[in-house]
Motif scaffolding. Structure first.
Motif, short mmCIF file in Angstrom:
data_model
loop_
_atom_site.label_atom_id
_atom_site.label_comp_id
_atom_site.label_asym_id
_atom_site.label_seq_id
_atom_site.Cartn_x
_atom_site.Cartn_y
_atom_site.Cartn_z
N LEU A 24 -3.88 12.32 1.02
CA LEU A 24 -3.99 12.28 2.48
C LEU A 24 -4.22 10.85 2.95
O LEU A 24 -5.05 10.12 2.40
N GLU A 25 -3.51 10.45 3.99
CA GLU A 25 -3.74 9.15 4.61
C GLU A 25 -5.11 9.15 5.30
O GLU A 25 -5.63 10.20 5.71
N ASP A 26 -5.67 7.96 5.43
CA ASP A 26 -7.00 7.86 6.04
C ASP A 26 -7.03 8.47 7.44
O ASP A 26 -8.00 9.14 7.82
N HIS A 27 -5.98 8.23 8.25
CA HIS A 27 -6.00 8.77 9.61
C HIS A 27 -5.94 10.29 9.62
O HIS A 27 -6.49 10.94 10.52
N THR A 28 -5.31 10.88 8.59
CA THR A 28 -5.29 12.35 8.48
C THR A 28 -6.68 12.87 8.15
O THR A 28 -7.13 13.87 8.73
N PRO A 79 0.81 -1.22 0.00
CA PRO A 79 0.00 0.00 0.00
C PRO A 79 0.85 1.27 0.00
O PRO A 79 0.47 2.27 -0.61
N GLU A 80 1.99 1.23 0.67
CA GLU A 80 2.87 2.39 0.69
C GLU A 80 3.45 2.67 -0.70
O GLU A 80 3.54 3.82 -1.13
N GLU A 81 3.81 1.59 -1.40
CA GLU A 81 4.32 1.76 -2.77
C GLU A 81 3.23 2.24 -3.71
O GLU A 81 3.49 2.99 -4.65
N ALA A 82 1.98 1.83 -3.45
CA ALA A 82 0.87 2.24 -4.31
C ALA A 82 0.69 3.75 -4.32
O ALA A 82 0.37 4.35 -5.36
N SER A 83 0.92 4.39 -3.17
CA SER A 83 0.71 5.84 -3.08
C SER A 83 1.73 6.63 -3.90
O SER A 83 1.49 7.80 -4.21
N GLN A 84 2.84 5.99 -4.27
CA GLN A 84 3.87 6.67 -5.05
C GLN A 84 4.02 6.06 -6.46
O GLN A 84 4.92 6.46 -7.20
N HIS A 85 3.18 5.13 -6.79
CA HIS A 85 3.31 4.42 -8.06
C HIS A 85 3.08 5.37 -9.23
O HIS A 85 2.16 6.20 -9.19
N PRO A 86 3.89 5.30 -10.30
CA PRO A 86 3.72 6.23 -11.43
C PRO A 86 2.37 6.08 -12.16
O PRO A 86 1.95 7.00 -12.87
N ARG A 87 1.72 4.93 -11.97
CA ARG A 87 0.42 4.72 -12.62
C ARG A 87 -0.73 4.67 -11.60
O ARG A 87 -1.75 4.05 -11.83
N ARG A 88 -0.55 5.38 -10.50
CA ARG A 88 -1.56 5.34 -9.44
C ARG A 88 -2.88 5.97 -9.86
O ARG A 88 -3.91 5.75 -9.23
N ASN A 89 -2.87 6.77 -10.95
CA ASN A 89 -4.11 7.40 -11.40
C ASN A 89 -4.84 6.58 -12.47
O ASN A 89 -5.87 7.02 -12.98
N TRP A 90 -4.32 5.41 -12.80
CA TRP A 90 -4.95 4.58 -13.82
C TRP A 90 -6.16 3.86 -13.25
O TRP A 90 -6.04 3.07 -12.31
N VAL A 91 -7.34 4.12 -13.83
CA VAL A 91 -8.55 3.42 -13.40
C VAL A 91 -8.86 2.31 -14.39
O VAL A 91 -8.59 2.43 -15.59
N LEU A 92 -9.40 1.23 -13.88
CA LEU A 92 -9.74 0.08 -14.70
C LEU A 92 -11.21 0.04 -15.08
O LEU A 92 -11.61 -0.76 -15.93
N ARG A 93 -11.99 0.91 -14.45
CA ARG A 93 -13.42 1.01 -14.75
C ARG A 93 -13.82 2.47 -14.68
O ARG A 93 -13.47 3.17 -13.74
N ALA A 94 -14.57 2.93 -15.68
CA ALA A 94 -15.03 4.31 -15.69
C ALA A 94 -16.30 4.41 -16.52
O ALA A 94 -16.50 3.63 -17.47
N LEU A 95 -17.16 5.35 -16.20
CA LEU A 95 -18.35 5.58 -17.00
C LEU A 95 -17.95 6.19 -18.35
O LEU A 95 -17.14 7.10 -18.41
N GLY A 96 -18.55 5.67 -19.42
CA GLY A 96 -18.40 6.29 -20.73
C GLY A 96 -17.34 5.70 -21.62
O GLY A 96 -17.30 6.02 -22.81
#
Length: 255
Positions: free
Chosen positions: A200-204, A152-169
Protein backbone atom coordinates in the motif's frame (compact mmCIF):
# COMPACT_ATOMS: atom_id res chain seq x y z
CA UNK A 1 -3.21 5.13 25.58
CA UNK A 2 -5.44 3.48 22.98
CA UNK A 3 -3.79 0.48 21.28
CA UNK A 4 -4.96 -2.09 18.73
CA UNK A 5 -3.02 -5.01 17.21
CA UNK A 6 -4.13 -7.17 14.25
CA UNK A 7 -2.40 -9.72 12.02
CA UNK A 8 -3.25 -11.97 9.06
CA UNK A 9 -1.35 -14.83 7.44
CA UNK A 10 -2.08 -13.41 3.98
CA UNK A 11 -3.11 -15.23 0.81
CA UNK A 12 0.17 -17.01 -0.03
CA UNK A 13 2.20 -17.96 3.03
CA UNK A 14 1.60 -21.21 4.91
CA UNK A 15 2.87 -19.86 8.25
CA UNK A 16 2.41 -16.47 9.89
CA UNK A 17 5.92 -15.44 10.90
CA UNK A 18 4.79 -11.99 12.11
CA UNK A 19 4.40 -11.30 15.81
CA UNK A 20 3.17 -8.26 17.72
CA UNK A 21 2.65 -7.16 21.31
CA UNK A 22 1.12 -4.13 23.02
CA UNK A 23 1.28 -3.01 26.64
CA UNK A 24 -0.76 0.12 27.24
CA UNK A 25 0.42 0.60 30.83
CA UNK A 26 4.11 0.08 31.53
CA UNK A 27 5.12 2.10 34.59
CA UNK A 28 3.60 5.26 33.15
CA UNK A 29 4.60 4.50 29.56
CA UNK A 30 3.15 2.43 26.70
CA UNK A 31 4.93 -0.24 24.66
CA UNK A 32 4.29 -1.64 21.18
CA UNK A 33 6.41 -4.16 19.25
CA UNK A 34 6.14 -5.62 15.74
CA UNK A 35 8.49 -8.34 14.41
CA UNK A 36 8.63 -10.04 11.00
CA UNK A 37 10.51 -13.34 11.09
CA UNK A 38 12.49 -15.00 8.32
CA UNK A 39 14.08 -18.41 7.85
CA UNK A 40 13.22 -21.94 6.75
CA UNK A 41 11.71 -24.82 8.75
CA UNK A 42 9.36 -22.41 10.52
CA UNK A 43 12.39 -20.65 11.98
CA UNK A 44 10.95 -17.22 11.22
CA UNK A 45 8.10 -17.53 13.67
CA UNK A 46 10.54 -18.76 16.33
CA UNK A 47 12.78 -15.74 15.76
CA UNK A 48 9.95 -13.20 15.84
CA UNK A 49 8.41 -14.80 18.94
CA UNK A 50 11.76 -14.73 20.73
CA UNK A 51 12.27 -11.09 19.76
CA UNK A 52 8.91 -10.04 21.17
CA UNK A 53 9.38 -11.99 24.40
CA UNK A 54 12.96 -10.89 25.06
CA UNK A 55 12.32 -7.23 24.29
CA UNK A 56 9.24 -7.15 26.51
CA UNK A 57 11.20 -8.78 29.31
CA UNK A 58 14.03 -6.31 28.88
CA UNK A 59 11.74 -3.30 29.11
CA UNK A 60 9.56 -4.25 32.09
CA UNK A 61 11.48 -1.96 34.43
CA UNK A 62 11.58 1.08 32.19
CA UNK A 63 9.46 3.87 33.71
CA UNK A 64 8.29 7.41 33.14
CA UNK A 65 10.65 8.81 35.80
CA UNK A 66 13.73 7.91 33.76
CA UNK A 67 15.55 10.47 31.65
CA UNK A 68 15.23 10.26 27.88
CA UNK A 69 18.83 9.05 27.60
CA UNK A 70 18.20 6.32 30.18
CA UNK A 71 15.10 5.17 28.29
CA UNK A 72 17.02 5.11 25.02
CA UNK A 73 19.75 3.03 26.63
CA UNK A 74 17.21 0.54 28.03
CA UNK A 75 15.52 0.28 24.63
CA UNK A 76 18.80 -0.31 22.81
CA UNK A 77 19.95 -2.87 25.36
CA UNK A 78 16.67 -4.80 25.18
CA UNK A 79 16.94 -5.13 21.41
CA UNK A 80 20.64 -6.02 21.54
CA UNK A 81 20.01 -8.73 24.14
CA UNK A 82 17.17 -10.12 22.01
CA UNK A 83 19.60 -10.30 19.11
CA UNK A 84 22.10 -12.23 21.24
CA UNK A 85 19.45 -14.71 22.37
CA UNK A 86 18.20 -15.40 18.84
CA UNK A 87 21.71 -15.70 17.43
CA UNK A 88 22.83 -18.09 20.19
CA UNK A 89 19.69 -20.20 19.79
CA UNK A 90 20.10 -20.48 16.02
CA UNK A 91 23.85 -21.14 16.19
CA UNK A 92 23.27 -24.23 18.35
CA UNK A 93 20.55 -25.75 16.15
CA UNK A 94 21.19 -26.66 12.53
CA UNK A 95 17.55 -26.35 11.46
CA UNK A 96 17.43 -22.76 12.71
CA UNK A 97 20.78 -21.56 11.44
CA UNK A 98 20.48 -18.18 9.73
CA UNK A 99 17.02 -17.36 11.04
CA UNK A 100 16.28 -13.77 11.90
CA UNK A 101 13.61 -11.15 12.34
CA UNK A 102 12.96 -7.48 11.82
CA UNK A 103 11.72 -5.46 14.77
CA UNK A 104 10.23 -2.05 15.41
CA UNK A 105 9.57 -1.00 19.01
CA UNK A 106 7.82 2.10 20.31
CA UNK A 107 7.97 3.34 23.89
CA UNK A 108 5.55 6.24 24.29
CA UNK A 109 4.85 8.83 26.96
CA UNK A 110 2.21 11.55 26.70
CA UNK A 111 4.50 13.81 24.66
CA UNK A 112 7.36 11.67 23.35
CA UNK A 113 7.95 8.64 21.14
CA UNK A 114 11.11 6.56 21.38
CA UNK A 115 11.52 4.05 18.55
CA UNK A 116 13.99 1.20 18.26
CA UNK A 117 14.34 -0.27 14.78
CA UNK A 118 16.11 -3.04 12.86
CA UNK A 119 15.04 -4.20 9.38
CA UNK A 120 12.21 -3.07 7.12
CA UNK A 121 9.19 -3.11 9.41
CA UNK A 122 8.08 0.50 9.82
CA UNK A 123 6.68 3.15 12.11
CA UNK A 124 4.51 6.00 10.85
CA UNK A 125 2.89 9.00 12.52
CA UNK A 126 -0.55 9.94 11.20
CA UNK A 127 -2.81 12.91 11.79
CA UNK A 128 -5.69 14.52 9.89
CA UNK A 129 -3.32 16.28 7.50
CA UNK A 130 -0.46 13.90 6.81
CA UNK A 131 1.39 10.61 7.22
CA UNK A 132 5.10 10.63 8.06
CA UNK A 133 7.40 7.60 7.98
CA UNK A 134 9.43 7.63 11.21
CA UNK A 135 11.90 4.83 10.42
CA UNK A 136 14.26 4.16 7.54
CA UNK A 137 14.28 0.68 5.99
CA UNK A 138 17.44 -1.39 6.33
CA UNK A 139 16.85 -2.95 2.92
CA UNK A 140 18.62 -3.43 -0.38
CA UNK A 141 16.08 -1.43 -2.37
CA UNK A 142 16.25 1.50 0.04
CA UNK A 143 20.01 1.66 -0.43
CA UNK A 144 19.54 1.52 -4.20
CA UNK A 145 17.02 4.37 -4.02
CA UNK A 146 19.31 6.46 -1.79
CA UNK A 147 22.22 5.99 -4.21
CA UNK A 148 20.05 6.95 -7.18
CA UNK A 149 20.30 3.57 -8.90
CA UNK A 150 16.53 3.03 -8.91
CA UNK A 151 13.46 5.18 -8.32
CA UNK A 152 11.01 4.69 -5.44
CA UNK A 153 8.50 3.43 -8.00
CA UNK A 154 10.98 0.85 -9.27
CA UNK A 155 11.75 -0.18 -5.69
CA UNK A 156 8.15 -1.30 -5.13
CA UNK A 157 8.46 -3.79 -8.00
CA UNK A 158 12.09 -4.80 -7.54
CA UNK A 159 12.64 -8.60 -7.46
CA UNK A 160 14.78 -8.21 -4.32
CA UNK A 161 12.52 -5.76 -2.50
CA UNK A 162 12.22 -8.19 0.43
CA UNK A 163 15.97 -8.34 1.06
CA UNK A 164 16.89 -6.82 4.42
CA UNK A 165 20.41 -5.74 5.24
CA UNK A 166 19.94 -5.81 9.01
CA UNK A 167 17.98 -8.28 11.11
CA UNK A 168 17.98 -9.62 14.65
CA UNK A 169 19.65 -12.99 15.06
CA UNK A 170 21.74 -13.20 11.91
CA UNK A 171 24.94 -11.80 13.44
CA UNK A 172 26.33 -11.86 17.01
CA UNK A 173 26.05 -8.05 17.23
CA UNK A 174 23.51 -5.69 15.74
CA UNK A 175 23.31 -1.96 15.06
CA UNK A 176 20.04 -0.55 16.39
CA UNK A 177 18.55 2.71 15.14
CA UNK A 178 16.99 4.77 17.93
CA UNK A 179 14.64 7.62 17.05
CA UNK A 180 13.04 10.31 19.21
CA UNK A 181 9.92 12.21 18.12
CA UNK A 182 7.35 14.45 19.81
CA UNK A 183 3.71 13.54 19.57
CA UNK A 184 0.48 15.11 20.72
CA UNK A 185 -3.26 14.69 20.99
CA UNK A 186 -4.97 13.76 17.73
CA UNK A 187 -1.97 11.83 16.39
CA UNK A 188 -1.78 8.08 15.74
CA UNK A 189 1.28 5.88 15.48
CA UNK A 190 1.22 2.92 13.09
CA UNK A 191 3.68 0.04 13.36
CA UNK A 192 3.57 -2.48 10.53
CA UNK A 193 5.41 -5.21 8.68
CA UNK A 194 6.25 -4.94 4.98
CA UNK A 195 3.19 -7.08 4.25
CA UNK A 196 1.37 -3.76 4.58
CA UNK A 197 3.89 -1.09 3.56
CA UNK A 198 5.13 -3.15 0.62
CA UNK A 199 1.67 -3.29 -0.94
CA UNK A 200 0.00 0.00 0.00
CA UNK A 201 1.20 3.50 -0.83
CA UNK A 202 1.59 5.86 2.11
CA UNK A 203 -1.34 8.03 1.00
CA UNK A 204 -3.57 4.93 0.86
CA UNK A 205 -2.58 3.98 4.41
CA UNK A 206 -3.29 7.54 5.53
CA UNK A 207 -6.71 7.58 3.87
CA UNK A 208 -7.76 4.28 5.45
CA UNK A 209 -6.84 5.43 8.94
CA UNK A 210 -8.32 8.91 8.48
CA UNK A 211 -11.63 7.62 7.14
CA UNK A 212 -12.42 5.13 9.90
CA UNK A 213 -14.09 6.01 13.19
CA UNK A 214 -12.27 3.50 15.43
CA UNK A 215 -8.78 2.10 15.72
CA UNK A 216 -10.14 -1.45 15.30
CA UNK A 217 -11.97 -0.53 12.10
CA UNK A 218 -8.89 1.26 10.76
CA UNK A 219 -6.68 -1.78 11.49
CA UNK A 220 -9.16 -4.10 9.78
CA UNK A 221 -9.34 -1.79 6.77
CA UNK A 222 -5.55 -1.79 6.43
CA UNK A 223 -5.35 -5.59 6.66
CA UNK A 224 -8.15 -6.13 4.14
CA UNK A 225 -6.67 -3.60 1.75
CA UNK A 226 -3.30 -5.41 1.81
CA UNK A 227 -5.09 -8.70 1.14
CA UNK A 228 -7.01 -7.14 -1.75
CA UNK A 229 -3.70 -5.88 -3.15
CA UNK A 230 -2.40 -9.43 -3.35
CA UNK A 231 -1.69 -10.48 0.22
CA UNK A 232 1.61 -12.09 -0.83
CA UNK A 233 3.06 -11.80 2.70
CA UNK A 234 1.95 -11.94 6.31
CA UNK A 235 0.56 -8.55 7.32
CA UNK A 236 0.57 -7.07 10.84
CA UNK A 237 -0.42 -3.65 12.15
CA UNK A 238 -0.47 -1.89 15.51
CA UNK A 239 -2.27 1.43 15.89
CA UNK A 240 -1.58 3.63 18.91
CA UNK A 241 -3.90 6.55 19.64
CA UNK A 242 -2.42 9.33 21.77
CA UNK A 243 -5.07 9.26 24.51
CA UNK A 244 -8.81 9.51 25.17
CA UNK A 245 -8.91 12.75 23.20
CA UNK A 246 -7.52 11.15 20.04
CA UNK A 247 -10.06 11.77 17.30
CA UNK A 248 -10.27 8.06 16.42
CA UNK A 249 -11.39 6.07 19.46
CA UNK A 250 -11.46 2.36 20.13
CA UNK A 251 -14.80 0.69 19.50
CA UNK A 252 -15.14 -0.26 23.17
CA UNK A 253 -15.00 3.42 24.12
CA UNK A 254 -17.48 4.73 21.57
CA UNK A 255 -20.61 6.05 23.24
Amino acid sequence: MLMVSQTDIGRVRLVNEDRAAVQSELNGLSLAIVADGMGGHQAGDVASTMAIERIQEGLQYIHSGMSIDECKQKLRQAIEKANESIYDFASQRENYYGMGTTVVVTVASQDLLLIGHVGDSRAYKIDRESIVQLTEDHSLVNELVKSGQITPEEASQHPRRNWVLRALGTEPEIEVDIYEYPWKQGEIVLLCTDGLSGLLEDHTIWNHVKEETSLEAAARKLIHSALDAGGDDNVTVILMGHDQETEIETENEKG
